[in-house]
Motif scaffolding. Structure first.
Motif, mmCIF file in Angstrom:
data_model
loop_
_atom_site.group_PDB
_atom_site.id
_atom_site.type_symbol
_atom_site.label_atom_id
_atom_site.label_comp_id
_atom_site.label_asym_id
_atom_site.label_seq_id
_atom_site.Cartn_x
_atom_site.Cartn_y
_atom_site.Cartn_z
ATOM 1 N N LEU A 310 0.830 -1.209 0.000
ATOM 2 C CA LEU A 310 0.000 0.000 0.000
ATOM 3 C C LEU A 310 0.864 1.258 0.000
ATOM 4 C CD1 LEU A 310 -2.950 -0.986 2.363
ATOM 5 C CD2 LEU A 310 -2.703 -1.287 -0.104
ATOM 6 N N ARG A 311 1.992 1.229 0.686
ATOM 7 C CA ARG A 311 2.904 2.370 0.634
ATOM 8 C C ARG A 311 3.481 2.533 -0.769
ATOM 9 N NH1 ARG A 311 7.493 3.128 4.309
ATOM 10 N NH2 ARG A 311 7.102 5.308 3.810
ATOM 11 N N GLY A 312 3.747 1.413 -1.427
ATOM 12 C CA GLY A 312 4.298 1.471 -2.772
ATOM 13 C C GLY A 312 3.352 2.080 -3.785
ATOM 14 N N THR A 313 2.048 1.954 -3.543
ATOM 15 C CA THR A 313 1.070 2.569 -4.452
ATOM 16 C C THR A 313 0.764 4.016 -4.074
ATOM 17 O OG1 THR A 313 -0.846 1.851 -3.140
ATOM 18 C CG2 THR A 313 -0.037 0.337 -4.839
ATOM 19 N N GLY A 314 1.273 4.444 -2.915
ATOM 20 C CA GLY A 314 1.093 5.838 -2.511
ATOM 21 C C GLY A 314 -0.135 6.133 -1.691
ATOM 22 N N ILE A 315 -0.978 5.124 -1.407
ATOM 23 C CA ILE A 315 -2.195 5.441 -0.655
ATOM 24 C C ILE A 315 -1.978 5.383 0.850
ATOM 25 C CG2 ILE A 315 -3.738 4.764 -2.525
ATOM 26 C CD1 ILE A 315 -4.400 2.240 -0.968
ATOM 27 N N VAL A 316 -0.851 4.829 1.287
ATOM 28 C CA VAL A 316 -0.412 4.981 2.670
ATOM 29 C C VAL A 316 0.839 5.855 2.619
ATOM 30 C CG1 VAL A 316 0.564 3.840 4.694
ATOM 31 C CG2 VAL A 316 -1.379 2.817 3.521
ATOM 32 N N ALA A 317 0.706 7.058 3.157
ATOM 33 C CA ALA A 317 1.766 8.047 2.983
ATOM 34 C C ALA A 317 2.900 7.908 3.990
ATOM 35 C CB ALA A 317 1.172 9.456 3.056
ATOM 36 N N GLY A 318 2.565 7.553 5.229
ATOM 37 C CA GLY A 318 3.567 7.554 6.285
ATOM 38 C C GLY A 318 4.029 6.165 6.668
ATOM 39 N N GLU A 319 4.995 6.134 7.564
ATOM 40 C CA GLU A 319 5.442 4.864 8.130
ATOM 41 C C GLU A 319 4.317 4.248 8.959
ATOM 42 O OE1 GLU A 319 8.281 3.298 7.745
ATOM 43 O OE2 GLU A 319 9.356 4.817 6.569
ATOM 44 N N LEU A 320 4.225 2.926 8.920
ATOM 45 C CA LEU A 320 3.219 2.241 9.726
ATOM 46 C C LEU A 320 3.822 0.946 10.255
ATOM 47 C CD1 LEU A 320 0.354 2.120 10.875
ATOM 48 C CD2 LEU A 320 -0.369 0.966 8.771
ATOM 49 N N PRO A 321 4.505 1.011 11.402
ATOM 50 C CA PRO A 321 5.039 -0.217 11.998
ATOM 51 C C PRO A 321 3.910 -1.198 12.293
ATOM 52 C CG PRO A 321 5.938 1.741 13.084
ATOM 53 C CD PRO A 321 4.819 2.210 12.201
ATOM 54 N N THR A 322 4.171 -2.476 12.106
ATOM 55 C CA THR A 322 3.106 -3.457 12.321
ATOM 56 C C THR A 322 2.592 -3.440 13.760
ATOM 57 O OG1 THR A 322 4.744 -5.197 12.743
ATOM 58 C CG2 THR A 322 3.924 -4.973 10.483
ATOM 59 N N ALA A 323 3.437 -3.056 14.712
ATOM 60 C CA ALA A 323 2.997 -2.988 16.116
ATOM 61 C C ALA A 323 1.986 -1.871 16.332
ATOM 62 C CB ALA A 323 4.201 -2.781 17.030
ATOM 63 N N ASP A 324 1.936 -0.904 15.419
ATOM 64 C CA ASP A 324 0.930 0.160 15.503
ATOM 65 C C ASP A 324 -0.378 -0.247 14.852
ATOM 66 O OD1 ASP A 324 2.818 1.670 16.765
ATOM 67 O OD2 ASP A 324 3.041 3.165 15.164
ATOM 68 N N LEU A 325 -0.403 -1.422 14.264
ATOM 69 C CA LEU A 325 -1.578 -1.900 13.546
ATOM 70 C C LEU A 325 -2.193 -3.136 14.197
ATOM 71 C CD1 LEU A 325 -3.348 -1.806 10.903
ATOM 72 C CD2 LEU A 325 -1.616 -3.323 9.892
ATOM 73 N N VAL A 326 -1.341 -4.053 14.660
ATOM 74 C CA VAL A 326 -1.793 -5.337 15.206
ATOM 75 C C VAL A 326 -1.279 -5.507 16.629
ATOM 76 C CG1 VAL A 326 -1.748 -7.847 14.936
ATOM 77 C CG2 VAL A 326 -1.772 -6.375 12.905
ATOM 78 N N ALA A 327 -2.163 -5.935 17.532
ATOM 79 C CA ALA A 327 -1.763 -6.266 18.904
ATOM 80 C C ALA A 327 -1.357 -7.737 18.916
ATOM 81 C CB ALA A 327 -2.916 -6.010 19.874
ATOM 82 N N PHE A 328 -0.110 -8.005 18.549
ATOM 83 C CA PHE A 328 0.318 -9.387 18.348
ATOM 84 C C PHE A 328 0.265 -10.217 19.619
ATOM 85 C CE2 PHE A 328 2.236 -7.456 14.529
ATOM 86 C CZ PHE A 328 1.776 -8.352 13.583
ATOM 87 N N ASP A 329 0.347 -9.592 20.776
ATOM 88 C CA ASP A 329 0.238 -10.340 22.030
ATOM 89 C C ASP A 329 -1.123 -11.002 22.187
ATOM 90 O OD1 ASP A 329 2.782 -9.642 22.668
ATOM 91 O OD2 ASP A 329 2.233 -8.109 24.144
ATOM 92 N N HIS A 330 -2.113 -10.522 21.435
ATOM 93 C CA HIS A 330 -3.481 -11.030 21.560
ATOM 94 C C HIS A 330 -3.902 -11.887 20.375
ATOM 95 C CE1 HIS A 330 -4.393 -8.492 25.086
ATOM 96 N NE2 HIS A 330 -3.556 -7.657 24.510
ATOM 97 N N VAL A 331 -3.012 -12.085 19.402
ATOM 98 C CA VAL A 331 -3.348 -12.855 18.214
ATOM 99 C C VAL A 331 -3.042 -14.318 18.446
ATOM 100 C CG1 VAL A 331 -2.831 -13.231 15.763
ATOM 101 C CG2 VAL A 331 -2.944 -10.891 16.678
ATOM 102 N N SER A 332 -4.020 -15.188 18.189
ATOM 103 C CA SER A 332 -3.810 -16.622 18.344
ATOM 104 C C SER A 332 -2.976 -17.152 17.191
ATOM 105 C CB SER A 332 -5.134 -17.365 18.417
ATOM 106 O OG SER A 332 -5.641 -17.573 17.104
ATOM 107 N N GLY A 333 -2.472 -18.347 17.333
ATOM 108 C CA GLY A 333 -1.737 -18.978 16.248
ATOM 109 C C GLY A 333 -2.642 -19.500 15.151
ATOM 110 N N GLY A 334 -3.950 -19.329 15.309
ATOM 111 C CA GLY A 334 -4.893 -19.818 14.316
ATOM 112 C C GLY A 334 -5.225 -21.282 14.537
ATOM 113 N N VAL A 335 -6.314 -21.719 13.930
ATOM 114 C CA VAL A 335 -6.714 -23.118 14.030
ATOM 115 C C VAL A 335 -7.029 -23.632 12.637
ATOM 116 C CG1 VAL A 335 -7.634 -22.942 16.355
ATOM 117 C CG2 VAL A 335 -9.112 -22.445 14.409
ATOM 118 N N ARG A 336 -6.937 -24.948 12.462
ATOM 119 C CA ARG A 336 -7.159 -25.550 11.140
ATOM 120 C C ARG A 336 -8.556 -26.143 11.045
ATOM 121 N NH1 ARG A 336 -2.682 -25.505 8.265
ATOM 122 N NH2 ARG A 336 -0.770 -24.984 9.371
#
Length: 336
Positions: A310-336
């Protein structure tokens, strides 16, 4: 009858897998349930039905939560309601959330905690005979969409990678429930829709086939909807976030395994819904939920790649660290 006896084996696996990520705090609490407000991504369609399924099947009750489900109005408005404290959770397209946060709004107010769909559902949908069969055919056309919704926000990136100038396409604001009718009436040439909305579009058009231009054809590695939580509830009651996620994902798995029942459940709560159309949407959504064989997980490296796209297409202008987007401490490993 308790939740263990009611849930399908896969839905139970979701409950156990997400619960395993808790630090011993996932069990239902005694006393009064926690009351929360949840916003669907947009409206009350089959693709949003899993929340009502989780409510109807008692998954929220079993983890000590009383939930009010409200039809959402797109990413920008939903995030504003989370930031203001008028809702605690919402479903929103993760790419659209990246766009909003990456351009400076609600940066400290919200975080994603689970994936609803592992691939983006966004598209522009037209009708056969309209002359729209490829992205190039959208030049000079009018497309209806929810203002602040994911298809509209993400369209410039899609257009650029599809080889057209996004400025050559006119977007107009349309209520989500009116999109199929306006398209069928020829009031717009296309609508910004999820690919699973095809049954509703074709029903409104009297069986005329839909032409779907999926954004995923050119925007690879993007997630679909994600469960978004306010940072306030993440900070003040992380256990509530884990329990809510646990129950919602159980509803999601149950819904895609029982589409006909899900259509009837949705009609119970939203009487204007056609249960057959809702069930058809749920069936179409199943491979997006279980893409890569897992449900609910968010991978940090893949999230970072999506931000880079999205940054490469120009529609996200600024830096966006993944920690500012996802609360990884609360994300499960997923289930099958």
């Amino acid at each position: 009858m308790n939740l263990v006896k009611r849930a399908s084996a896969a839905a139970l696996a979701v409950l156990l897998a997400v619960g395993a990520c808790d630090s011993g705090g996932a069990a239902p609490r005694s006393g009064s349930p926690d009351k929360v407000t949840y916003l669907t991504a947009v409206g009350a369609f089959g693709r949003e039905s899993y929340a009502w399924v989780a409510k109807e099947k008692g998954f929220f009750t079993e983890v000590g939560i009383e939930v009010e489900i409200r039809p959402g109005s797109g990413t920008t408005e939903n995030l504003g309601l989370l930031a203001s404290g008028r809702a605690q959770f919402s479903a929103n397209d993760l790419s659209a959330v990246m766009i909003v946060l990456g351009n400076g709004k609600y940066r400290t107010d919200v975080r994603a905690v689970a994936a609803i769909q592992q691939r983006t559902l966004n598209s522009v949908t037209a009708l056969s005979g309209s002359g729209v069969t490829t992205p190039a055919d959208l030049r000079g056309r009018t497309v209806g969409g929810v203002r602040g919704g994911a298809p509209w926000l993400l369209f410039p990136a899609y257009a650029k990678l599809a080889g057209i100038d996004p400025a050559t396409v006119k977007w107009v604001g349309v209520e989500a429930a009116q999109m199929p009718k306006l398209l069928a009436a020829g009031r717009v040439d296309g609508v910004g829709q999820f690919v699973v909305a095809r049954p509703a579009v074709e029903k409104a058009a009297g069986g005329r086939p839909a032409v779907v231009l999926p954004y995923s054809d050119v925007l690879t590695d993007l997630y679909g909807n994600a469960l978004i939580a306010s940072t306030k509830v993440l900070r003040d009651d992380p256990d509530l976030v884990r329990r809510f996620t646990r129950a919602l994902l159980a509803g999601l798995v149950y819904a895609i395994e029982h589409p006909e029942e899900t259509g009837e459940i949705l009609r119970k709560y939203v009487p204007t819904v056609d249960p057959l159309t809702a069930a058809a949407e749920v069936r179409l959504m199943e491979p997006y939920v279980r893409a890569n064989g897992v449900v609910g997980t968010l991978d940090g490296a893949r999230v970072a790649r999506a931000v880079a796209i999205l940054r490469g297409t120009g529609i996200v202008a600024g830096e966006l660290p993944t920690a500012d987007l996802v609360a990884f401490d609360h994300v499960s490993g997923g289930v099958r």
